[in-house]
Structures are given as structure tokens and as C-alpha cells.
Design an enzyme around this catalytic site. Sequence first.
Site, PDB file in Angstrom:
ATOM      1  N   ASN A  10       0.791  -1.246  -0.033  1.00 30.87           N
ATOM      2  CA  ASN A  10      -0.003  -0.056  -0.080  1.00 30.87           C
ATOM      3  C   ASN A  10       0.926   1.310  -0.060  1.00 30.87           C
ATOM      4  OD1 ASN A  10      -1.251   2.349   1.190  1.00 30.87           O
ATOM      5  ND2 ASN A  10      -2.924   0.857   1.590  1.00 30.87           N
ATOM      6  N   LYS A  13       0.404   3.649   3.051  1.00 33.35           N
ATOM      7  CA  LYS A  13       0.992   3.451   4.099  1.00 33.35           C
ATOM      8  C   LYS A  13       2.570   3.419   4.153  1.00 33.35           C
ATOM      9  CE  LYS A  13      -1.850  -0.776   5.369  1.00 33.35           C
ATOM     10  NZ  LYS A  13      -1.369  -2.217   5.412  1.00 33.35           N
ATOM     11  N   GLU A  41      -1.646 -13.848   1.620  1.00 33.27           N
ATOM     12  CA  GLU A  41      -3.303 -14.003   1.707  1.00 33.27           C
ATOM     13  C   GLU A  41      -3.516 -13.881   3.214  1.00 33.27           C
ATOM     14  OE1 GLU A  41      -6.212 -16.639   0.153  1.00 33.27           O
ATOM     15  OE2 GLU A  41      -4.705 -17.859  -0.356  1.00 33.27           O
ATOM     16  N   ASP A  70      -1.538  -4.324   9.636  1.00 30.45           N
ATOM     17  CA  ASP A  70      -2.953  -4.641   9.030  1.00 30.45           C
ATOM     18  C   ASP A  70      -3.830  -3.426   9.861  1.00 30.45           C
ATOM     19  OD1 ASP A  70      -4.388  -6.487   7.291  1.00 30.45           O
ATOM     20  OD2 ASP A  70      -5.723  -6.549   8.906  1.00 30.45           O
ATOM     21  N   LYS A 176      -0.941  14.226  10.631  1.00 29.20           N
ATOM     22  CA  LYS A 176      -1.468  12.867  10.728  1.00 29.20           C
ATOM     23  C   LYS A 176      -0.601  11.932  11.327  1.00 29.20           C
ATOM     24  CE  LYS A 176      -3.320   9.041   8.216  1.00 29.20           C
ATOM     25  NZ  LYS A 176      -3.687   8.191   6.809  1.00 29.20           N
TER      26      LYS A 176
HETATM   27  O1  LIG Z   1      -8.372   6.732   5.548  1.00 30.62           O
HETATM   28  C1  LIG Z   1      -7.467   5.575   5.822  1.00 30.62           C
HETATM   29  N1  LIG Z   1      -6.238   6.172   6.335  1.00 30.62           N
HETATM   30  C2  LIG Z   1      -5.403   5.301   6.954  1.00 30.62           C
HETATM   31  O2  LIG Z   1      -4.451   5.766   7.586  1.00 30.62           O
HETATM   32  C3  LIG Z   1      -5.616   3.903   6.761  1.00 30.62           C
HETATM   33  N2  LIG Z   1      -5.078   2.843   7.208  1.00 30.62           N
HETATM   34  C4  LIG Z   1      -5.852   1.670   6.718  1.00 30.62           C
HETATM   35  N3  LIG Z   1      -6.824   2.221   5.823  1.00 30.62           N
HETATM   36  C5  LIG Z   1      -7.864   1.170   5.168  1.00 30.62           C
HETATM   37  O3  LIG Z   1      -7.620   0.073   5.713  1.00 30.62           O
HETATM   38  C6  LIG Z   1      -7.069  -0.688   4.512  1.00 30.62           C
HETATM   39  C7  LIG Z   1      -5.926  -1.458   5.143  1.00 30.62           C
HETATM   40  O4  LIG Z   1      -6.005  -2.838   4.649  1.00 30.62           O
HETATM   41  P1  LIG Z   1      -4.911  -3.611   4.780  1.00 30.62           P
HETATM   42  O5  LIG Z   1      -4.189  -3.703   6.032  1.00 30.62           O
HETATM   43  O6  LIG Z   1      -4.986  -5.184   4.456  1.00 30.62           O
HETATM   44  O7  LIG Z   1      -3.746  -2.848   3.865  1.00 30.62           O
HETATM   45  P2  LIG Z   1      -3.616  -3.139   2.029  1.00 30.62           P
HETATM   46  O8  LIG Z   1      -4.324  -4.350   1.630  1.00 30.62           O
HETATM   47  O9  LIG Z   1      -4.094  -1.829   1.875  1.00 30.62           O
HETATM   48  O10 LIG Z   1      -2.030  -3.326   2.057  1.00 30.62           O
HETATM   49  P3  LIG Z   1      -1.032  -4.239   2.633  1.00 30.62           P
HETATM   50  O11 LIG Z   1      -0.348  -3.751   3.645  1.00 30.62           O
HETATM   51  O12 LIG Z   1      -1.919  -5.647   3.089  1.00 30.62           O
HETATM   52  O13 LIG Z   1      -0.250  -4.811   1.564  1.00 30.62           O
HETATM   53  C8  LIG Z   1      -6.737   0.379   3.682  1.00 30.62           C
HETATM   54  O14 LIG Z   1      -6.578  -0.211   2.305  1.00 30.62           O
HETATM   55  C9  LIG Z   1      -7.480   1.462   3.775  1.00 30.62           C
HETATM   56  O15 LIG Z   1      -8.696   1.409   3.202  1.00 30.62           O
HETATM   57  C10 LIG Z   1      -6.758   3.290   5.899  1.00 30.62           C
HETATM   58  N4  LIG Z   1      -7.689   4.197   5.600  1.00 30.62           N
HETATM   59 MG   LIG Z   2      -3.962  -5.997   2.516  1.00 33.66          MG
END
Ligand SMILES: O=c1[nH]c(=O)c2ncn([C@@H]3O[C@H](COP(=O)(O)OP(=O)(O)OP(=O)(O)O)[C@@H](O)[C@H]3O)c2[nH]1
Ligand SMILES: [Mg+2]
Length: 203
Positions: A10, A13, A41, A70, A176
Site C-alpha cells: 500500500n 502506508k 493471503e 494490518d 496525521k
Molecule cells: O483512510 C485511511 N487512512 C489510513 O491511515 C488507513 N489505514 C488503513 N486504512 C484502510 O484500511 C485498509 C488497510 O487494509 P490492509 O491493512 O490489508 O492494507 P492493504 O491491503 O491496503 O495493503 P497491505 O499492507 O496489506 O499490502 C486500507 O486499504 C484502507 O482502506 C486506512 N484508511
Molecule cells: Mg491487505
Amino acid sequence: MKEVIIATKNKGKAREFEEIFSSRGITVRTLLDFPEIPEVEETGTTFEENAILKAEAVSRALNKMVIGDDSGLMVDALDGRPGIFSARYAGEQKNDENNTDKVLLELQGVPEEKRTARFYCALAIAVPGQDTKTVSGTCEGRILEERRGTNGFGYDPVFFVPEIGRSMAELSSDEKNKLSHRANALKKLDVVLDSILERADKS
Ligand SMILES: O=c1[nH]c(=O)c2ncn([C@@H]3O[C@H](COP(=O)(O)OP(=O)(O)OP(=O)(O)O)[C@@H](O)[C@H]3O)c2[nH]1
Ligand SMILES: [Mg+2]
């Protein structure tokens, strides 16, 4: 050189971890730097389980210390959804735009005082030969009726932070990174991380 690997693809992140760690002279690498590592997964039923899955899989692949993140949004009026499904909330059409639209739609007609929500972030730190440790952080707020601001990522434009009177997407990255769920979780990891990095530096 001090370096931390984050098991994430992401970009939002990744940018936040870079901002937070660069001020401490630590370089951040993510899965975007290791395209050969297969997708992990997310089969866990909690943020913590998924953070561990990501951190341990990548730590095994690289034989290095790795942090997994996560995270997601929990809306009270939606019984905590989207929760661990935050990244995939809109199903096949999943992306930040569509996931946010789905939450706004589900909250149509819900009055301001019942739109309370929080961001949750679980971090897992996996070190070869050691037990994986997890920490978590939250950030309290409320879901707006429409988007405000263009910074950040994910649900930030609709997440209002009462203590500051603006949406998360109206905050600068510095702002933030002082109050976010990710920043709050990272603060709890500091002591562990510092001692690991010290040791790595000396070896
Ligand atoms: O407005 C937001 N501000 C933030 O600060 C934030 N942090 C997380 N999120 C949401 O939660 C999902 C994480 O899902 P998640 O942890 O599986 O990550 P991801 O799938 O995007 O990437 P990865 O780390 O798994 O590769 C993300 O996609 C976002 O939709 C956020 N939204
Ligand atoms: Mg993810």
C-alpha cells in the site's frame, strides 16, 4: 545504515512509514522494493492475525526483521465494519474510492452523533529466531457525509478528527503522523525496535 522492511504494497502506508522513520535516520523498504515476494493471503480473523501473517511470511522469505501492518476503519453504526475488510469492502470493484462510497451509502440518514468510528492499526514485528510481537493503536473520529480534503489515502477524506476539527485528509502529513492509529501503534513499538536496530547496527 539502519533499515526497516515493511510487509506492505500500500503506497499510502509506505509513504507514512517513510515520513515517520526518515526523521530518525531509518530507511524504509516495502514489498514495492521486493516484487519477487508472492502475495500474502490475509486469512486471519483479526487485524493482529493478518499483521502477523504478513510480517512472518516476508521475514521468512528475506531472513530479516520485518514489520507487518494490518489496519482499517471500524464504524459503530455498521457494527464495526468494514474492519479487517477495509481494503476489500467494495468486493470486486475494491479501491479507496469505491470502498469509501460504500460506507457513505450505508450511513445515509444516520445522524452525526451516531456516525462515530475509529481507525485501528495492528503492527507485528517478526524477527528470525524470535517470537513475533504485536502492538496496536487507534484514532477516534466520526464519518462525514461527504469527502473533505485530498491528503492521505483510503477513507481519510470522510474521517473527521474532532480534536483538530478537520478531516484526516485535511491534515498535513506531519499532523496525521502525530495522531494517527499507525503513529499510535508505532509509539508502542519504539523500545523494541530501537534495541533491535542497535544490535543490527553493531553486527
Ligand atoms: O483512510 C485511511 N487512512 C489510513 O491511515 C488507513 N489505514 C488503513 N486504512 C484502510 O484500511 C485498509 C488497510 O487494509 P490492509 O491493512 O490489508 O492494507 P492493504 O491491503 O491496503 O495493503 P497491505 O499492507 O496489506 O499490502 C486500507 O486499504 C484502507 O482502506 C486506512 N484508511
Ligand atoms: Mg491487505
